[in-house]
Design a protein around this motif. Structure first.
Motif, PDB file in Angstrom:
ATOM      1  N   LYS A  25       0.831  -1.206   0.000  1.00  0.00           N
ATOM      2  CA  LYS A  25       0.000   0.000   0.000  1.00  0.00           C
ATOM      3  C   LYS A  25       0.872   1.266   0.000  1.00  0.00           C
ATOM      4  O   LYS A  25       0.657   2.209   0.772  1.00  0.00           O
ATOM      5  CB  LYS A  25      -0.956   0.016   1.196  1.00  0.00           C
ATOM      6  CG  LYS A  25      -1.929  -1.157   1.213  1.00  0.00           C
ATOM      7  CD  LYS A  25      -2.844  -1.131   2.421  1.00  0.00           C
ATOM      8  CE  LYS A  25      -3.800  -2.318   2.398  1.00  0.00           C
ATOM      9  NZ  LYS A  25      -4.690  -2.360   3.583  1.00  0.00           N
ATOM     10  N   VAL A  26       1.857   1.257  -0.904  1.00  0.00           N
ATOM     11  CA  VAL A  26       2.784   2.386  -1.008  1.00  0.00           C
ATOM     12  C   VAL A  26       2.096   3.549  -1.712  1.00  0.00           C
ATOM     13  O   VAL A  26       1.528   3.372  -2.797  1.00  0.00           O
ATOM     14  CB  VAL A  26       4.046   1.972  -1.800  1.00  0.00           C
ATOM     15  CG1 VAL A  26       4.985   3.161  -1.970  1.00  0.00           C
ATOM     16  CG2 VAL A  26       4.756   0.813  -1.099  1.00  0.00           C
ATOM     17  N   PRO A  27       2.102   4.747  -1.129  1.00  0.00           N
ATOM     18  CA  PRO A  27       1.505   5.904  -1.806  1.00  0.00           C
ATOM     19  C   PRO A  27       2.273   6.243  -3.084  1.00  0.00           C
ATOM     20  O   PRO A  27       3.482   6.013  -3.157  1.00  0.00           O
ATOM     21  CB  PRO A  27       1.616   7.029  -0.777  1.00  0.00           C
ATOM     22  CG  PRO A  27       2.679   6.592   0.171  1.00  0.00           C
ATOM     23  CD  PRO A  27       2.636   5.104   0.201  1.00  0.00           C
ATOM     24  N   PRO A  28       1.588   6.753  -4.116  1.00  0.00           N
ATOM     25  CA  PRO A  28       2.225   7.023  -5.418  1.00  0.00           C
ATOM     26  C   PRO A  28       3.515   7.835  -5.312  1.00  0.00           C
ATOM     27  O   PRO A  28       4.478   7.584  -6.055  1.00  0.00           O
ATOM     28  CB  PRO A  28       1.139   7.789  -6.185  1.00  0.00           C
ATOM     29  CG  PRO A  28      -0.139   7.294  -5.590  1.00  0.00           C
ATOM     30  CD  PRO A  28       0.140   7.082  -4.141  1.00  0.00           C
ATOM     31  N   ALA A  29       3.554   8.772  -4.393  1.00  0.00           N
ATOM     32  CA  ALA A  29       4.732   9.639  -4.277  1.00  0.00           C
ATOM     33  C   ALA A  29       5.981   8.877  -3.853  1.00  0.00           C
ATOM     34  O   ALA A  29       7.105   9.351  -4.062  1.00  0.00           O
ATOM     35  CB  ALA A  29       4.447  10.760  -3.279  1.00  0.00           C
ATOM     36  N   LYS A  30       5.820   7.688  -3.244  1.00  0.00           N
ATOM     37  CA  LYS A  30       6.975   6.946  -2.728  1.00  0.00           C
ATOM     38  C   LYS A  30       7.331   5.721  -3.577  1.00  0.00           C
ATOM     39  O   LYS A  30       8.283   5.011  -3.249  1.00  0.00           O
ATOM     40  CB  LYS A  30       6.696   6.486  -1.288  1.00  0.00           C
ATOM     41  CG  LYS A  30       6.588   7.645  -0.308  1.00  0.00           C
ATOM     42  CD  LYS A  30       7.913   8.414  -0.220  1.00  0.00           C
ATOM     43  CE  LYS A  30       7.815   9.655   0.614  1.00  0.00           C
ATOM     44  NZ  LYS A  30       7.486   9.405   2.017  1.00  0.00           N
ATOM     45  N   VAL A  31       6.580   5.468  -4.634  1.00  0.00           N
ATOM     46  CA  VAL A  31       6.830   4.282  -5.459  1.00  0.00           C
ATOM     47  C   VAL A  31       8.237   4.308  -6.044  1.00  0.00           C
ATOM     48  O   VAL A  31       8.968   3.299  -6.022  1.00  0.00           O
ATOM     49  CB  VAL A  31       5.782   4.168  -6.584  1.00  0.00           C
ATOM     50  CG1 VAL A  31       6.202   3.106  -7.610  1.00  0.00           C
ATOM     51  CG2 VAL A  31       4.423   3.817  -5.986  1.00  0.00           C
ATOM     52  N   GLY A  32       8.661   5.449  -6.547  1.00  0.00           N
ATOM     53  CA  GLY A  32      10.005   5.565  -7.127  1.00  0.00           C
ATOM     54  C   GLY A  32      11.087   5.304  -6.090  1.00  0.00           C
ATOM     55  O   GLY A  32      12.089   4.641  -6.374  1.00  0.00           O
ATOM     56  N   GLY A  33      10.890   5.812  -4.896  1.00  0.00           N
ATOM     57  CA  GLY A  33      11.870   5.598  -3.833  1.00  0.00           C
ATOM     58  C   GLY A  33      11.961   4.140  -3.428  1.00  0.00           C
ATOM     59  O   GLY A  33      13.059   3.606  -3.203  1.00  0.00           O
ATOM     60  N   VAL A  34      10.817   3.471  -3.345  1.00  0.00           N
ATOM     61  CA  VAL A  34      10.808   2.049  -3.001  1.00  0.00           C
ATOM     62  C   VAL A  34      11.510   1.238  -4.089  1.00  0.00           C
ATOM     63  O   VAL A  34      12.261   0.300  -3.807  1.00  0.00           O
ATOM     64  CB  VAL A  34       9.359   1.546  -2.802  1.00  0.00           C
ATOM     65  CG1 VAL A  34       9.313   0.025  -2.695  1.00  0.00           C
ATOM     66  CG2 VAL A  34       8.757   2.179  -1.554  1.00  0.00           C
ATOM     67  N   GLN A  35      11.290   1.632  -5.335  1.00  0.00           N
ATOM     68  CA  GLN A  35      11.960   0.934  -6.426  1.00  0.00           C
ATOM     69  C   GLN A  35      13.479   1.108  -6.333  1.00  0.00           C
ATOM     70  O   GLN A  35      14.241   0.164  -6.566  1.00  0.00           O
ATOM     71  CB  GLN A  35      11.454   1.446  -7.776  1.00  0.00           C
ATOM     72  CG  GLN A  35      11.922   0.609  -8.965  1.00  0.00           C
ATOM     73  CD  GLN A  35      11.148   0.915 -10.226  1.00  0.00           C
ATOM     74  OE1 GLN A  35      10.796   2.060 -10.479  1.00  0.00           O
ATOM     75  NE2 GLN A  35      10.872  -0.107 -11.025  1.00  0.00           N
ATOM     76  N   SER A  36      13.926   2.293  -5.943  1.00  0.00           N
ATOM     77  CA  SER A  36      15.361   2.525  -5.758  1.00  0.00           C
ATOM     78  C   SER A  36      15.920   1.620  -4.671  1.00  0.00           C
ATOM     79  O   SER A  36      17.006   1.038  -4.818  1.00  0.00           O
ATOM     80  CB  SER A  36      15.620   3.997  -5.392  1.00  0.00           C
ATOM     81  OG  SER A  36      15.263   4.849  -6.454  1.00  0.00           O
ATOM     82  N   LEU A  37      15.186   1.494  -3.572  1.00  0.00           N
ATOM     83  CA  LEU A  37      15.612   0.618  -2.483  1.00  0.00           C
ATOM     84  C   LEU A  37      15.701  -0.838  -2.947  1.00  0.00           C
ATOM     85  O   LEU A  37      16.672  -1.545  -2.635  1.00  0.00           O
ATOM     86  CB  LEU A  37      14.638   0.731  -1.315  1.00  0.00           C
ATOM     87  CG  LEU A  37      14.844   1.915  -0.367  1.00  0.00           C
ATOM     88  CD1 LEU A  37      13.565   2.228   0.395  1.00  0.00           C
ATOM     89  CD2 LEU A  37      15.975   1.616   0.603  1.00  0.00           C
ATOM     90  N   MET A  38      14.695  -1.298  -3.684  1.00  0.00           N
ATOM     91  CA  MET A  38      14.693  -2.679  -4.142  1.00  0.00           C
ATOM     92  C   MET A  38      15.830  -2.942  -5.132  1.00  0.00           C
ATOM     93  O   MET A  38      16.478  -3.993  -5.087  1.00  0.00           O
ATOM     94  CB  MET A  38      13.341  -3.030  -4.768  1.00  0.00           C
ATOM     95  CG  MET A  38      12.177  -3.016  -3.788  1.00  0.00           C
ATOM     96  SD  MET A  38      12.339  -4.225  -2.447  1.00  0.00           S
ATOM     97  CE  MET A  38      12.142  -5.774  -3.346  1.00  0.00           C
ATOM     98  N   HIS A  39      16.084  -1.975  -6.028  1.00  0.00           N
ATOM     99  CA  HIS A  39      17.187  -2.137  -6.975  1.00  0.00           C
ATOM    100  C   HIS A  39      18.525  -2.209  -6.243  1.00  0.00           C
ATOM    101  O   HIS A  39      19.388  -3.027  -6.579  1.00  0.00           O
ATOM    102  CB  HIS A  39      17.205  -0.962  -7.959  1.00  0.00           C
ATOM    103  CG  HIS A  39      16.206  -1.086  -9.051  1.00  0.00           C
ATOM    104  ND1 HIS A  39      15.918  -0.057  -9.935  1.00  0.00           N
ATOM    105  CD2 HIS A  39      15.410  -2.116  -9.426  1.00  0.00           C
ATOM    106  CE1 HIS A  39      14.999  -0.463 -10.789  1.00  0.00           C
ATOM    107  NE2 HIS A  39      14.673  -1.704 -10.502  1.00  0.00           N
ATOM    108  N   TYR A  40      18.687  -1.346  -5.246  1.00  0.00           N
ATOM    109  CA  TYR A  40      19.937  -1.338  -4.494  1.00  0.00           C
ATOM    110  C   TYR A  40      20.135  -2.651  -3.745  1.00  0.00           C
ATOM    111  O   TYR A  40      21.222  -3.243  -3.771  1.00  0.00           O
ATOM    112  CB  TYR A  40      19.964  -0.170  -3.502  1.00  0.00           C
ATOM    113  CG  TYR A  40      21.205  -0.168  -2.640  1.00  0.00           C
ATOM    114  CD1 TYR A  40      22.459   0.070  -3.206  1.00  0.00           C
ATOM    115  CD2 TYR A  40      21.141  -0.452  -1.280  1.00  0.00           C
ATOM    116  CE1 TYR A  40      23.606   0.043  -2.442  1.00  0.00           C
ATOM    117  CE2 TYR A  40      22.287  -0.480  -0.498  1.00  0.00           C
ATOM    118  CZ  TYR A  40      23.521  -0.231  -1.088  1.00  0.00           C
ATOM    119  OH  TYR A  40      24.665  -0.261  -0.322  1.00  0.00           O
TER     120      TYR A  40
END
Length: 352
Positions: A61-76
């Motif tokens: 349930k990640v808010p749209p504004a944080k989706v990019g940040g979560v993707q960065s964390l997962m990639h890292y």
């Protein structure tokens, strides 16, 4: 002293990379905490197949504004070896690796409690006191930040003591892999697991060797509400005072907590305990042995980092073989044998 300007530009930039890698190392730890707190390993595990990133953020349930940040964390974290990325119909999907499987709560070998304990601010914030620690004689960073040594703090703070014991118990679960085929306990009739906590390691030994009589010795408040079994008994006591008589005495990740002087006293008590048992026994130590000449670079880095950790938190230390040998000889033992056990731990057998 030569100026940095005498170095080649390439060397200076390499130095900057090394510096920044360690400077941002704090984020590595916090990413692990983030993984555990959000339960991402369990989400992926329970999904039963590679989970797409869109499915993951929907579950979280990640808010749209944080989706990019979560993707960065997962990639890292994938780059660091905690996930594998797959392509499914042009969508990236994640699966667990051996490292992230260790963070799945409820699994047989879950180390999430270690993450929760070591990265608890009460514990981790103490490292801001390293400068003061340097000049404060025998005080640890814990003494400085919390006003008391670690063991005293645990005695007075039940919630953190529970967190600490759960962390140690989770590490002990890993011993199941190392000890299930281990021959070191064969031929023994009795053994004392010193500092054995809630008995995770002892229970593993008891299951593998049902005729072996096991005793767990720990601080009275640690074992007071624990129940044993036919071949497992919990004993409240102090290893600096005495150790119950047995064929063998086991220390799993215990002696690195103590100074050389303290270890000599503990080992002298061990010698008395195994000698009083009526036959020539042994002491079994599961601990770190630093060996830069034989270990891979990353293993040595871990051991040296743990040495810094032990020295600053509780005035303990990780030891090289020659340091272990000196302890054994000074405590009156005649011989020893070191065998690799896990990725970073060794099995040491000490004989009187």
């Amino acid at each position: 002293m030569a100026s940095n300007y005498s170095r080649k530009t390439r060397e200076i930039f390499q130095g900057q990379v090394l510096l920044y890698k360690n400077l941002y190392g704090l984020v590595d730890s916090m990413c692990l905490k983030w993984l555990v707190e959000l339960g991402i390993p369990e989400i992926i595990h329970n999904h039963g197949q590679p989970i797409t990133f869109s499915e993951l953020v929907l579950t979280l349930k990640v808010p749209p504004a944080k989706v990019g940040g979560v993707q960065s964390l997962m990639h890292y974290l994938a780059h660091k070896g905690f996930f594998e990325i797959h392509e499914i119909e042009e969508n990236e999907a994640y699966t667990l690796t051996a490292a992230s499987e260790l963070l799945v709560k409820g699994s047989g070998h879950c180390l999430a409690p270690m993450v929760e304990c070591l990265l608890n601010p009460t514990f981790s914030n103490s490292f801001h006191e390293l400068k003061k620690w340097t000049y404060e004689d025998d005080l640890t960073v814990f003494n400085i930040s919390l006003g008391s040594p670690l063991w005293e703090f645990l005695d007075k703070n039940s919630s953190f003591n529970k967190l600490f014991n759960e962390a140690m118990a989770s590490d002990s679960q890993m011993m199941n892999l190392a000890l299930r085929d281990c021959k070191v306990f064969e031929g023994l009739e009795s053994i004392v697991d010193v500092g054995g906590g809630t008995g995770i390691t002892a229970k593993i030994i008891c299951e593998a060797f049902p005729k072996l009589k096991c005793f767990v010795l720990d601080r009275p408040h640690v074992v007071e509400n624990l129940s044993g079994s036919n071949n497992l008994t919990f004993v409240g006591g102090d290893m600096f005072e005495s150790i119950p008589k047995a064929d063998a005495v086991l220390f799993k990740w215990i002696l690195h907590n103590w100074s050389d002087k303290d270890c000599r006293k503990i080992l002298e008590n061990c010698k008395e305990a195994i000698s009083s048992a009526g036959k020539k026994g042994k002491v079994i130590v599961i601990d770190v042995v630093i060996n830069e000449n034989r270990d891979e670079h990353e293993i040595t880095a871990l051991k040296l980092l743990m040495d810094v950790h032990m020295a600053s938190v509780i005035n303990g230390k990780e030891r090289r073989e020659e340091e272990w040998k000196k302890l054994f000889v000074e405590a009156g033992f005649q011989s020893y044998k070191i065998t690799p056990l896990t990725g970073y731990l060794s099995l040491i057998e000490i004989y009187p």
